[in-house]
Design a protein around this motif. Structure first.
Motif, PDB file in Angstrom:
ATOM      1  N   THR A  91      24.972 -17.800 -59.721  1.00  0.00           N
ATOM      2  CA  THR A  91      25.900 -17.929 -60.850  1.00  0.00           C
ATOM      3  C   THR A  91      25.713 -16.778 -61.829  1.00  0.00           C
ATOM      4  OG1 THR A  91      24.448 -19.329 -62.195  1.00  0.00           O
ATOM      5  CG2 THR A  91      25.925 -20.459 -60.649  1.00  0.00           C
ATOM      6  N   VAL A  92      24.586 -16.074 -61.714  1.00  0.00           N
ATOM      7  CA  VAL A  92      24.241 -14.992 -62.633  1.00  0.00           C
ATOM      8  C   VAL A  92      24.289 -13.628 -61.944  1.00  0.00           C
ATOM      9  CG1 VAL A  92      22.409 -14.085 -64.135  1.00  0.00           C
ATOM     10  CG2 VAL A  92      22.786 -16.556 -63.977  1.00  0.00           C
ATOM     11  N   MET A  93      23.838 -13.563 -60.697  1.00  0.00           N
ATOM     12  CA  MET A  93      23.761 -12.296 -59.980  1.00  0.00           C
ATOM     13  C   MET A  93      24.398 -12.427 -58.596  1.00  0.00           C
ATOM     14  SD  MET A  93      19.601 -12.327 -59.558  1.00  0.00           S
ATOM     15  CE  MET A  93      19.493 -10.694 -58.899  1.00  0.00           C
ATOM     16  N   ASP A  94      24.571 -11.320 -57.910  1.00  0.00           N
ATOM     17  CA  ASP A  94      25.333 -11.296 -56.665  1.00  0.00           C
ATOM     18  C   ASP A  94      24.553 -11.673 -55.412  1.00  0.00           C
ATOM     19  OD1 ASP A  94      27.645 -10.532 -57.980  1.00  0.00           O
ATOM     20  OD2 ASP A  94      27.221  -8.404 -57.755  1.00  0.00           O
ATOM     21  N   GLU A  95      23.247 -11.589 -55.434  1.00  0.00           N
ATOM     22  CA  GLU A  95      22.463 -11.882 -54.237  1.00  0.00           C
ATOM     23  C   GLU A  95      21.139 -12.512 -54.617  1.00  0.00           C
ATOM     24  OE1 GLU A  95      21.788  -8.092 -52.355  1.00  0.00           O
ATOM     25  OE2 GLU A  95      20.317  -7.502 -53.848  1.00  0.00           O
ATOM     26  N   MET A  96      20.522 -13.148 -53.635  1.00  0.00           N
ATOM     27  CA  MET A  96      19.220 -13.774 -53.836  1.00  0.00           C
ATOM     28  C   MET A  96      18.589 -13.994 -52.470  1.00  0.00           C
ATOM     29  SD  MET A  96      20.195 -17.766 -54.620  1.00  0.00           S
ATOM     30  CE  MET A  96      18.586 -18.427 -54.183  1.00  0.00           C
ATOM     31  N   ILE A  97      17.338 -14.420 -52.479  1.00  0.00           N
ATOM     32  CA  ILE A  97      16.655 -14.788 -51.249  1.00  0.00           C
ATOM     33  C   ILE A  97      16.363 -16.272 -51.327  1.00  0.00           C
ATOM     34  CG2 ILE A  97      14.583 -14.492 -49.849  1.00  0.00           C
ATOM     35  CD1 ILE A  97      14.546 -11.574 -50.736  1.00  0.00           C
ATOM     36  N   GLN A  98      16.618 -16.939 -50.221  1.00  0.00           N
ATOM     37  CA  GLN A  98      16.432 -18.383 -50.153  1.00  0.00           C
ATOM     38  C   GLN A  98      15.583 -18.701 -48.924  1.00  0.00           C
ATOM     39  OE1 GLN A  98      19.905 -20.821 -49.096  1.00  0.00           O
ATOM     40  NE2 GLN A  98      19.569 -21.888 -51.014  1.00  0.00           N
ATOM     41  N   CYS A 103      15.891  -5.754 -58.468  1.00  0.00           N
ATOM     42  CA  CYS A 103      15.162  -7.014 -58.565  1.00  0.00           C
ATOM     43  C   CYS A 103      15.931  -8.090 -57.814  1.00  0.00           C
ATOM     44  CB  CYS A 103      15.040  -7.391 -60.045  1.00  0.00           C
ATOM     45  SG  CYS A 103      14.181  -8.943 -60.374  1.00  0.00           S
ATOM     46  N   ILE A 104      15.215  -9.045 -57.250  1.00  0.00           N
ATOM     47  CA  ILE A 104      15.844 -10.164 -56.558  1.00  0.00           C
ATOM     48  C   ILE A 104      15.059 -11.437 -56.837  1.00  0.00           C
ATOM     49  CG2 ILE A 104      14.619  -9.873 -54.363  1.00  0.00           C
ATOM     50  CD1 ILE A 104      17.583 -10.359 -53.136  1.00  0.00           C
ATOM     51  N   VAL A 105      15.756 -12.568 -56.764  1.00  0.00           N
ATOM     52  CA  VAL A 105      15.166 -13.886 -57.025  1.00  0.00           C
ATOM     53  C   VAL A 105      14.926 -14.601 -55.703  1.00  0.00           C
ATOM     54  CG1 VAL A 105      15.567 -16.161 -58.063  1.00  0.00           C
ATOM     55  CG2 VAL A 105      16.299 -14.091 -59.265  1.00  0.00           C
ATOM     56  N   LEU A 111      10.305  -8.887 -57.790  1.00  0.00           N
ATOM     57  CA  LEU A 111      10.630 -10.150 -57.150  1.00  0.00           C
ATOM     58  C   LEU A 111      10.308 -11.265 -58.136  1.00  0.00           C
ATOM     59  CD1 LEU A 111      11.327 -11.944 -54.663  1.00  0.00           C
ATOM     60  CD2 LEU A 111       8.897 -11.741 -54.013  1.00  0.00           C
ATOM     61  N   MET A 112      11.328 -12.036 -58.494  1.00  0.00           N
ATOM     62  CA  MET A 112      11.149 -13.174 -59.394  1.00  0.00           C
ATOM     63  C   MET A 112      11.135 -14.433 -58.531  1.00  0.00           C
ATOM     64  SD  MET A 112      11.166 -11.475 -62.210  1.00  0.00           S
ATOM     65  CE  MET A 112      11.209 -12.716 -63.449  1.00  0.00           C
ATOM     66  N   ILE A 113      10.092 -15.251 -58.646  1.00  0.00           N
ATOM     67  CA  ILE A 113       9.967 -16.450 -57.824  1.00  0.00           C
ATOM     68  C   ILE A 113      10.080 -17.697 -58.701  1.00  0.00           C
ATOM     69  CG2 ILE A 113       8.482 -17.776 -56.278  1.00  0.00           C
ATOM     70  CD1 ILE A 113       7.220 -15.134 -55.371  1.00  0.00           C
ATOM     71  N   ASP A 114      11.053 -18.526 -58.378  1.00  0.00           N
ATOM     72  CA  ASP A 114      11.222 -19.831 -59.022  1.00  0.00           C
ATOM     73  C   ASP A 114      10.134 -20.742 -58.448  1.00  0.00           C
ATOM     74  OD1 ASP A 114      12.023 -22.340 -59.887  1.00  0.00           O
ATOM     75  OD2 ASP A 114      13.928 -22.314 -58.800  1.00  0.00           O
TER      76      ASP A 114
END
Length: 165
Positions: free
Chosen positions: A128-135, A117-119, A32-35
């Motif tokens: 813009t880079v990958m197909d899915e993310m968590i918001q 992995c997910i952001v 899990l990558m967290i901004d």
């Protein structure tokens, strides 16, 4: 992401699932990558958020390997980044400095290298880079609800074509 492009992305986002962070990531993702700046924006005490992540990891409530990505590309980011790095080191949390691009884009690129992995970010830029993310939908000091999202590429292409004409 410029405001016009953000409006287009917001029209083409598809919510796949909604829930707590652990519900959306445990046993599904290894990383899990967290901004960090995006997620802690508006919190009264960002350090408490980091302490809660540390506790969630320690008690196996949050299972993926967590890495925080910190904006470090502009001078105005560096002053804030230094205090965040100090906190992360004190808490034994992993981090990466995004020196050449926005943190949310760096997080997505790093995810692609790792697999499973997910952001986690408020911004749409990871899409813009990958197909899915968590918001996150709502973050408070005590709890947060998130949504797993993807982008409808046909919708996006239609809006982008309209803007070109």
């Amino acid at each position: 992401m410029n405001p016009r492009l953000r409006r287009i992305y917001s029209k083409c986002v598809v919510e796949v699932e909604r829930g707590t962070l652990s519900d959306l990531v445990n046993d599904r993702y290894d990383y899990l990558m967290i901004d960090l700046a995006s997620i802690t924006y508006g919190l009264r005490d960002p350090r408490t958020f980091l302490m809660n992540v540390r506790l969630a990891l320690d008690y196996d409530y949050l299972r993926p390997s967590v890495t925080f990505v910190i904006d470090y590309s502009r001078p105005e980011h560096k002053a804030v980044a230094e205090s965040r790095v100090k906190w992360l080191r004190e808490l034994g949390l992993d981090y990466i400095l995004a020196e050449d691009e926005p943190a949310e884009v760096r997080a997505a690129r790093e995810c692609l290298r790792r697999g499973r992995c997910i952001v986690l970010s408020r911004d749409y830029d990871p899409l813009t880079v990958m197909d899915e993310m968590i918001q996150p939908i709502k973050i408070t000091e005590r709890a947060w609800i998130n949504r797993k999202i993807t982008i409808n590429k046909e919708c996006l292409n239609n809006y982008l074509k309209e803007k070109e004409n």
